[in-house]
Design a protein around this motif. Structure first.
Motif, PDB file in Angstrom:
ATOM      1  N   LYS A 113      -3.246   8.404  15.201  1.00  0.00           N
ATOM      2  CA  LYS A 113      -3.757   7.279  15.295  1.00  0.00           C
ATOM      3  C   LYS A 113      -3.025   6.057  15.874  1.00  0.00           C
ATOM      4  CE  LYS A 113      -6.566   6.312  13.239  1.00  0.00           C
ATOM      5  NZ  LYS A 113      -8.059   6.879  13.558  1.00  0.00           N
ATOM      6  N   ARG A 140       0.849  -1.213   0.377  1.00  0.00           N
ATOM      7  CA  ARG A 140       0.278   0.147   0.104  1.00  0.00           C
ATOM      8  C   ARG A 140       1.365   1.240  -0.191  1.00  0.00           C
ATOM      9  NH1 ARG A 140      -3.002  -3.777  -0.447  1.00  0.00           N
ATOM     10  NH2 ARG A 140      -5.191  -3.825   0.612  1.00  0.00           N
ATOM     11  N   SER A 181      -6.713   3.117  -0.804  1.00  0.00           N
ATOM     12  CA  SER A 181      -7.229   2.361   0.635  1.00  0.00           C
ATOM     13  C   SER A 181      -6.747   3.330   1.474  1.00  0.00           C
ATOM     14  CB  SER A 181      -5.869   1.440   0.456  1.00  0.00           C
ATOM     15  OG  SER A 181      -5.144   0.938   1.522  1.00  0.00           O
ATOM     16  N   TYR A 182      -7.734   2.742   2.582  1.00  0.00           N
ATOM     17  CA  TYR A 182      -7.011   3.322   4.252  1.00  0.00           C
ATOM     18  C   TYR A 182      -5.629   3.658   4.426  1.00  0.00           C
ATOM     19  CZ  TYR A 182      -7.191   4.447   9.218  1.00  0.00           C
ATOM     20  OH  TYR A 182      -6.470   4.591  10.023  1.00  0.00           O
ATOM     21  N   THR A 183      -5.069   2.243   4.187  1.00  0.00           N
ATOM     22  CA  THR A 183      -4.078   2.000   4.135  1.00  0.00           C
ATOM     23  C   THR A 183      -2.381   3.430   3.419  1.00  0.00           C
ATOM     24  OG1 THR A 183      -4.184  -0.318   5.226  1.00  0.00           O
ATOM     25  CG2 THR A 183      -2.314   0.884   4.992  1.00  0.00           C
ATOM     26  N   PHE A 195      -2.650  -2.940  13.938  1.00  0.00           N
ATOM     27  CA  PHE A 195      -2.974  -2.699  12.568  1.00  0.00           C
ATOM     28  C   PHE A 195      -1.972  -1.464  12.302  1.00  0.00           C
ATOM     29  CE2 PHE A 195      -4.445  -0.378  10.101  1.00  0.00           C
ATOM     30  CZ  PHE A 195      -3.831  -0.442   8.562  1.00  0.00           C
ATOM     31  N   HIS A 196      -1.989  -0.110  13.761  1.00  0.00           N
ATOM     32  CA  HIS A 196      -0.971   1.387  13.320  1.00  0.00           C
ATOM     33  C   HIS A 196       0.289   1.244  13.401  1.00  0.00           C
ATOM     34  CE1 HIS A 196      -5.690   2.025  13.059  1.00  0.00           C
ATOM     35  NE2 HIS A 196      -5.091   2.825  11.896  1.00  0.00           N
ATOM     36  N   GLU A 233      -5.453   5.259  19.518  1.00  0.00           N
ATOM     37  CA  GLU A 233      -5.369   3.066  19.481  1.00  0.00           C
ATOM     38  C   GLU A 233      -5.287   2.722  20.711  1.00  0.00           C
ATOM     39  OE1 GLU A 233      -7.588   2.204  17.746  1.00  0.00           O
ATOM     40  OE2 GLU A 233      -8.060   3.724  15.585  1.00  0.00           O
ATOM     41  N   ASP A 255      -6.230  -3.375  16.467  1.00  0.00           N
ATOM     42  CA  ASP A 255      -6.727  -1.754  15.623  1.00  0.00           C
ATOM     43  C   ASP A 255      -5.134  -1.183  15.810  1.00  0.00           C
ATOM     44  OD1 ASP A 255      -8.665  -1.640  15.027  1.00  0.00           O
ATOM     45  OD2 ASP A 255      -9.987  -0.153  15.960  1.00  0.00           O
TER      46      ASP A 255
END
Ligand code: PRT
Length: 107
Positions: free
Chosen positions: A41, A17, A25-27, A70-71, A45, A67
């Motif tokens: 973020k 990404r 895409s969000y990423t 992921f971040h 989180e 979450d």
């Protein structure tokens, strides 16, 4: 399959990404915004994880930690790192026997 390989697969997706069109895409969008947005973020989180733990809702806690993980993977990728760097550090620590290395060092 649900195991540690998912971290590697997710890291590969996040890596892909990096150069993608931010509108797709969000990423990709988060990567495009850059370090400060990613750090914001991660901070959000982390706070949401603390709040979920205080609520005592285990499912909510698991979702907030997902979450957060992921971040932090997005952050590692943005910095040219990946989950293997963290896993290697944890593996290295398994070899540490609780000695405070700094204080154990000879003068
Ligand atoms: N694991 C995740 C993942 N976890 C959380 N998120 C996103 O992280 C965001 C969490 O932020 P918030 O809860 O604050 O929600 P938000 O209001 O939408 O976020 P903001 O717009 O305020 O930043 C949500 O938009 C979630 O969709 C994730 N987005 C993607 N992934 C993985 O990354 C892969 C690539 O995703 P895309 O970039 O969407 O293709 C996916 O296949 C997933 O496996």
């Amino acid at each position: 399959m649900v195991n540690a390989d998912i971290l590697a697969r997710l890291a590969d997706t996040i890596e892909a990404r990096k150069g993608a069109d931010p509108s797709t895409s969000y990423t990709a969008k988060l990567m495009h915004k850059g370090l400060d947005s990613i750090l914001k973020k991660v901070g959000e989180e982390a706070v949401e994880t603390v709040m979920a733990a205080k609520d005592g809702d285990k499912l909510h806690l698991v979702r907030e930690v997902a979450d957060l993980w992921f971040h932090t993977l997005v952050l590692l990728a943005q910095q040219g790192l990946g989950p293997n760097d963290v896993l290697a550090e944890l593996a290295r620590r398994e070899g540490i026997s609780g000695i405070d290395e700094k204080n154990a060092r000879p003068e």
